[in-house]
Design an enzyme around this catalytic site. Structure first.
Site, PDB file in Angstrom:
ATOM      1  N   ASP A   8       0.878  -1.164   0.000  1.00 29.85           N
ATOM      2  CA  ASP A   8       0.000   0.000   0.000  1.00 29.85           C
ATOM      3  C   ASP A   8       0.925   1.226   0.000  1.00 29.85           C
ATOM      4  O   ASP A   8       2.110   1.116   0.329  1.00 29.85           O
ATOM      5  CB  ASP A   8      -0.887  -0.044   1.245  1.00 29.85           C
ATOM      6  N   ASP A  10      -0.203   5.088   0.767  1.00 29.52           N
ATOM      7  CA  ASP A  10      -0.525   6.116   1.756  1.00 29.52           C
ATOM      8  C   ASP A  10      -0.520   5.536   3.170  1.00 29.52           C
ATOM      9  O   ASP A  10      -1.329   4.673   3.495  1.00 29.52           O
ATOM     10  CB  ASP A  10      -1.910   6.705   1.457  1.00 29.52           C
TER      11      ASP A  10
HETATM   12  C1  BG6 Z   1      -5.922   5.516  -0.360  1.00 27.66           C
HETATM   13  C2  BG6 Z   1      -5.930   6.445   0.830  1.00 27.66           C
HETATM   14  O1  BG6 Z   1      -4.621   5.080  -0.592  1.00 27.66           O
HETATM   15  O2  BG6 Z   1      -6.386   6.192  -1.519  1.00 27.66           O
HETATM   16  C3  BG6 Z   1      -7.311   7.053   1.019  1.00 27.66           C
HETATM   17  O3  BG6 Z   1      -5.560   5.708   1.983  1.00 27.66           O
HETATM   18  C4  BG6 Z   1      -7.774   7.712  -0.277  1.00 27.66           C
HETATM   19  O4  BG6 Z   1      -7.242   8.007   2.067  1.00 27.66           O
HETATM   20  C5  BG6 Z   1      -7.709   6.706  -1.421  1.00 27.66           C
HETATM   21  O5  BG6 Z   1      -9.117   8.177  -0.134  1.00 27.66           O
HETATM   22  C6  BG6 Z   1      -8.102   7.338  -2.762  1.00 27.66           C
HETATM   23  O6  BG6 Z   1      -7.145   8.304  -3.104  1.00 27.66           O
HETATM   24  P1  BG6 Z   1      -7.332   9.373  -4.270  1.00 27.66           P
HETATM   25  O7  BG6 Z   1      -5.978  10.027  -4.371  1.00 27.66           O
HETATM   26  O8  BG6 Z   1      -7.688   8.619  -5.507  1.00 27.66           O
HETATM   27  O9  BG6 Z   1      -8.411  10.294  -3.840  1.00 27.66           O
HETATM   28 MG    MG Z   2      -2.873   3.190   3.441  1.00 26.21          MG
END
Ligand code: BG6
Ligand code: MG
Length: 218
Positions: A8, A10
């Site tokens: 993963d 984030d």
């Molecule tokens: C995930 C994050 O990796 O991606 C979430 O943990 C986030 O917080 C999700 O909502 C979607 O991300 P994005 O950048 O497409 O809005």
């Molecule tokens: Mg994460």
């Protein structure tokens, strides 16, 4: 044995979980929607749309309004990731990625984010990935297993040859649904369902992980 790792992004390789939180907080404040760090726990690892739906609850917003709010949140988020640099990799991340590559283990990114690609480029780790599964790769978001199954397939591996590294409950759930081994980073309260739970990647080595994962397998 283990032949692939799916990371993963984030909250695992870099602390963008905090930027996602701040962008949602800003939007919620502007819209006068109740939201705080505590409420954000339920959004960790959750897709953009599902996150917004959790924030708005049963308030009657039109699809156009929801779309506009998602765009606004993303604008705030994209602004906040502009200055990301290799120094923003979390401790131990680069070392573990290098070690796994040297051990011949395949590496995939398995992120729900549509912004994952620019982030790993800014972090300088795009070259360490054999494949990238991101918010554009599959329809059904985590906790569905689809994203991780897509990543394993891209690596040419079976699910039981893959280990998923996650910081979110939704991600661990997705990995378990995909029948993969799991490493949860963070508090047991959040990632306790994982086979192996660690605070973070600092000082984590492939040999230790291998032993811990073997012990976890029944
Ligand atoms: C995930 C994050 O990796 O991606 C979430 O943990 C986030 O917080 C999700 O909502 C979607 O991300 P994005 O950048 O497409 O809005
Ligand atoms: Mg994460």
């Amino acid at each position: 044995g283990v032949q692939g790792f799916i990371f993963d992004l984030d909250g695992v390789l870099t602390d963008t979980a905090e930027f996602h939180y701040r962008a949602w907080q800003r939007l919620a404040d502007e819209e006068n929607l109740p939201f705080d760090r505590q409420a954000n726990e339920a959004l960790r690892g959750v897709s953009r749309r599902e996150s917004l739906l959790k924030i708005v609850g049963d308030r009657p917003y039109s699809e156009a309004q929801l779309q506009a709010m998602m765009d606004r949140k993303n604008h705030y988020y994209v602004e906040s990731i502009q200055d990301i640099a290799p120094t923003d990799l979390l401790p131990g991340a680069r070392e573990l990625l290098n070690e796994l590559r040297q051990a011949g283990i395949k590496i995939a990114l398995g992120s729900a984010s549509k912004n994952a690609r620019p982030v790993i480029e800014k972090l300088g780790i795009a070259d360490l990935m054999d494949t990238i599964a991101d918010g554009h790769s599959v329809e059904r978001p985590k906790p569905a297993p689809d994203l991780f199954l897509f990543a394993a397939n891209q690596l040419g591996l079976q699910p039981d040859q893959c280990v998923v590294v996650e910081d979110a409950a939704a991600g661990i759930e997705a990995a378990i649904a995909a029948k993969m081994l799991t490493i949860g980073l963070g508090p047991v309260k959040r990632v306790g369902a994982a086979d192996v739970v660690l605070p973070d990647l600092e000082g984590v080595h492939w040999a230790d992980l291998q032993a811990k994962l073997n012990a976890a397998k029944r």
